[in-house]
Design a protein around this motif. Structure first.
Motif, short mmCIF file in Angstrom:
data_model
loop_
_atom_site.label_atom_id
_atom_site.label_comp_id
_atom_site.label_asym_id
_atom_site.label_seq_id
_atom_site.Cartn_x
_atom_site.Cartn_y
_atom_site.Cartn_z
N GLY A 237 -11.26 -90.37 22.13
CA GLY A 237 -11.95 -91.55 22.02
C GLY A 237 -11.27 -92.88 22.15
O GLY A 237 -10.16 -93.05 22.41
N ARG A 238 -11.95 -93.90 22.27
CA ARG A 238 -11.62 -95.12 22.67
C ARG A 238 -10.39 -95.78 21.57
O ARG A 238 -9.50 -96.33 22.08
N ALA A 239 -10.84 -95.69 20.54
CA ALA A 239 -9.94 -96.10 19.54
C ALA A 239 -8.30 -95.38 19.48
O ALA A 239 -7.35 -96.06 19.33
N ALA A 240 -8.48 -93.95 19.68
CA ALA A 240 -7.22 -93.49 19.89
C ALA A 240 -6.29 -93.76 21.05
O ALA A 240 -5.37 -93.80 20.86
N VAL A 241 -7.04 -93.99 22.21
CA VAL A 241 -6.41 -94.65 23.14
C VAL A 241 -5.84 -95.93 23.07
O VAL A 241 -4.57 -96.06 23.57
N LEU A 242 -6.21 -96.72 22.35
CA LEU A 242 -6.12 -98.09 22.14
C LEU A 242 -4.82 -98.12 21.00
O LEU A 242 -3.99 -98.98 21.24
N ARG A 243 -4.88 -97.08 20.41
CA ARG A 243 -3.58 -96.90 19.49
C ARG A 243 -2.43 -96.30 20.15
O ARG A 243 -1.22 -96.58 20.02
N TRP A 244 -2.74 -95.15 20.99
CA TRP A 244 -1.54 -94.47 21.71
C TRP A 244 -0.96 -95.13 22.93
O TRP A 244 0.40 -95.16 23.01
#
Length: 262
Positions: A237-244
């Motif tokens: 998901g977008r949120a996971a990418v923005l955190r990783w």
């Protein structure tokens, strides 16, 4: 004395569970322990970095006197060329691990020996890259002539990594045969992977037409597979990418700073 009872909510997530929720990691699949994101990115980046490094030094003589003289005249260019080539070589191990894992799922013997030989060969190339770096620093401090004399004096000296020279050459052939036999790669791309065995090995080696053929073959073999691996579902998901992405970037920056600090 009063006994105190600490009540723990059984439904409360553990610290590990909370961390996995913030920075999720996929379970191991056919890509092996490196996973499809690390493995896929390495399959795309590694051959391209090595090819870029080889192209940057293509106009200079192949053997070490010419390479050291070129560094004296063009230090930034040659440092970049050697740095890109070394970085690509290090990134090749997750790429090779993915291919070996996929081969091993169908033929354990071919996956085992192909992967082991390739990774051992990459250790040898990393050792050569360290010697390259030291020789280039001698040019900075003593000049190309003195650096050439020093390299000449120690060029044939024994070192344990010399035993891995056969692995440097044979590993890619074994891995390519395994990929072809198990249909992990088609015949054309398996042959392209085997061409990597033609890449010159040793200290302070420049670029030849054969080097470019070998690296072009590596690109043909690995880049499409890496892109295919990265496109596979499910996607994060977008949120996971923005955190990783910032977390990984911060780790890289910290590693660079700590490495420079000695």
């Amino acid at each position: 004395m009063t006994n105190r009872t600490v009540l723990v909510d059984p439904a409360a997530p553990s610290p590990g569970a909370r961390l996995r929720a913030v920075l999720p990691v996929e379970r191991m699949g056919t890509a092996g322990f490196t996973g499809r994101w690390v493995g896929g990115a390495a399959m795309v980046l590694a051959p391209l970095l090595m090819l870029a490094g080889a192209l940057l030094r293509v106009r200079f003589p192949f053997f070490y006197p010419g390479q050291l003289a070129a560094y004296e005249r063009h230090p930034a260019l040659m440092a970049t060329a050697y740095g890109l080539f070394a970085a690509g070589g290090v990134l090749l191990w997750p790429a090779a691990a993915v291919i070996a894992a996929r081969i091993g799922a169908r033929s354990p013997g071919w996956g085992l020996w192909g992967g082991v030989l390739v990774v051992f060969g990459l250790f040898a190339r990393t050792f050569h890259a360290g010697v390259d770096h030291l020789a280039l620093q001698l040019v900075r401090s003593r000049g190309a002539e003195a650096a050439t004399e020093a390299v000449t004096a120690g060029y044939g000296a024994f070192h344990v990594f010399a035993a891995l020279n056969l692995a440097v050459l044979a590993g890619w052939i074994v891995l390519a045969l395994g990929a072809w036999r198990t249909r992990v790669l088609g015949p054309v791309r398996a042959c392209a992977l085997a061409l990597t065995a033609a890449l010159p090995l040793g200290v302070l080696k420049g670029t030849t037409p054969l080097s470019l053929v070998a690296l072009a073959g590596l690109c043909v073999a690995l880049v499409p597979s890496g892109l295919g691996l990265l496109r596979e579902a499910p996607r994060p998901g977008r949120a996971a990418v923005l955190r990783w992405v910032p977390a990984a970037g911060a780790v890289v920056v910290l590693m660079v700073l700590l490495g420079q600090a000695g």
